[in-house]
Design a protein around this motif. Structure first.
Motif, PDB file in Angstrom:
ATOM      1  N   LEU A 150      36.314  38.355  32.621  1.00 20.98           N
ATOM      2  CA  LEU A 150      35.778  39.347  31.682  1.00 20.98           C
ATOM      3  C   LEU A 150      34.360  39.762  32.051  1.00 20.98           C
ATOM      4  O   LEU A 150      34.016  40.946  32.005  1.00 20.98           O
ATOM      5  N   LYS A 151      33.538  38.808  32.451  1.00 19.63           N
ATOM      6  CA  LYS A 151      32.156  39.110  32.848  1.00 19.63           C
ATOM      7  C   LYS A 151      32.136  40.008  34.086  1.00 19.63           C
ATOM      8  O   LYS A 151      31.419  41.014  34.133  1.00 19.63           O
ATOM      9  N   ALA A 152      32.938  39.654  35.098  1.00 18.91           N
ATOM     10  CA  ALA A 152      32.999  40.457  36.324  1.00 18.91           C
ATOM     11  C   ALA A 152      33.491  41.871  36.020  1.00 18.91           C
ATOM     12  O   ALA A 152      32.958  42.861  36.539  1.00 18.91           O
ATOM     13  N   PHE A 153      34.484  41.973  35.161  1.00 15.65           N
ATOM     14  CA  PHE A 153      35.029  43.283  34.806  1.00 15.65           C
ATOM     15  C   PHE A 153      33.972  44.131  34.102  1.00 15.65           C
ATOM     16  O   PHE A 153      33.753  45.293  34.454  1.00 15.65           O
ATOM     17  N   GLU A 182      48.760  39.469  32.872  1.00 18.36           N
ATOM     18  CA  GLU A 182      48.673  38.351  33.805  1.00 18.36           C
ATOM     19  C   GLU A 182      49.947  38.309  34.637  1.00 18.36           C
ATOM     20  O   GLU A 182      51.054  38.375  34.103  1.00 18.36           O
ATOM     21  N   TYR A 183      49.773  38.231  35.943  1.00 19.68           N
ATOM     22  CA  TYR A 183      50.870  38.072  36.879  1.00 19.68           C
ATOM     23  C   TYR A 183      50.591  36.799  37.662  1.00 19.68           C
ATOM     24  O   TYR A 183      49.565  36.159  37.470  1.00 19.68           O
ATOM     25  N   LYS A 184      51.448  36.448  38.549  1.00 22.99           N
ATOM     26  CA  LYS A 184      51.257  35.215  39.310  1.00 22.99           C
ATOM     27  C   LYS A 184      49.918  35.261  40.044  1.00 22.99           C
ATOM     28  O   LYS A 184      49.727  36.042  40.962  1.00 22.99           O
ATOM     29  N   ASP A 185      48.979  34.431  39.640  1.00 23.23           N
ATOM     30  CA  ASP A 185      47.659  34.285  40.255  1.00 23.23           C
ATOM     31  C   ASP A 185      46.796  35.541  40.209  1.00 23.23           C
ATOM     32  O   ASP A 185      45.794  35.627  40.914  1.00 23.23           O
ATOM     33  N   VAL A 186      47.171  36.536  39.412  1.00 23.21           N
ATOM     34  CA  VAL A 186      46.409  37.786  39.343  1.00 23.21           C
ATOM     35  C   VAL A 186      46.306  38.236  37.888  1.00 23.21           C
ATOM     36  O   VAL A 186      47.282  38.220  37.150  1.00 23.21           O
ATOM     37  N   GLN A 228      38.955  33.198  39.491  1.00 19.65           N
ATOM     38  CA  GLN A 228      37.520  32.962  39.613  1.00 19.65           C
ATOM     39  C   GLN A 228      36.700  34.219  39.308  1.00 19.65           C
ATOM     40  O   GLN A 228      35.478  34.206  39.396  1.00 19.65           O
ATOM     41  N   GLY A 229      37.366  35.324  39.001  1.00 24.85           N
ATOM     42  CA  GLY A 229      36.659  36.557  38.683  1.00 24.85           C
ATOM     43  C   GLY A 229      36.348  37.413  39.887  1.00 24.85           C
ATOM     44  O   GLY A 229      35.557  38.344  39.796  1.00 24.85           O
TER      45      GLY A 229
END
Length: 152
Positions: A34-37, A51-55, A74-75
């Motif tokens: 959220l911070k990175a976005f 949310e998808y697999k690892d993304v 990890q963002g």
């Protein structure tokens, strides 16, 4: 009837576990993402998360452009996808398209940025056909597909 109920229950279970995060639930996305976005897309509107697999993917509008941004846990921003009309396409690419495909209209553009690579998929149309053209930032054009218009 019991078999039908069992099949329906199994299908619902499968769809429940395969479904992305419910749209508009950023509280389920971790704070790093959220911070990175928020730092990258300060003017984002109508944000929904999946949310998808690892993304983790945000779908949103910014500056009247529909966008998607994909992050890892990890963002780290992995990929952005922008959808827009021909008026926003780089002038150098538009010039090369007009020269190579005269008389065709740019119907839509999908711009993808991933690993510092930017690519474009451009949908052109004329009176009878659709043309799918791929381009890089330098305007190197490649015709991917051509087919008859079904809307005529």
């Amino acid at each position: 009837m019991k078999t039908l109920s069992l099949v329906a229950a199994l299908l619902m279970t499968c769809f429940t576990f395969a479904a992305p995060l419910p749209a508009g639930k950023p509280s389920e996305v971790n704070e790093k993402i959220l911070k990175a976005f928020k730092e990258s897309f300060t003017n984002a509107q109508e944000v929904t998360w999946h949310e998808y697999k690892d993304v983790y993917q945000a779908s949103f509008r910014q500056d009247d452009v529909q966008m998607r941004a994909q992050y890892d846990a990890q963002g780290t921003l992995l990929k952005t996808i922008r959808y827009y009309d021909g008026s926003r396409l780089l002038p150098a690419i538009k010039t090369k398209l007009n020269k190579k495909y005269p008389g065709r209209e740019i119907a839509s553009v999908t711009e993808t940025t991933e690993d510092s690579e930017i690519g474009f998929v451009i949908n052109l149309k004329d009176e009878n056909k659709w043309y799918i053209v791929k381009s890089d930032v330098y305007g190197r054009l490649e015709l991917i597909n051509k087919f008859n218009r079904g809307d005529k």
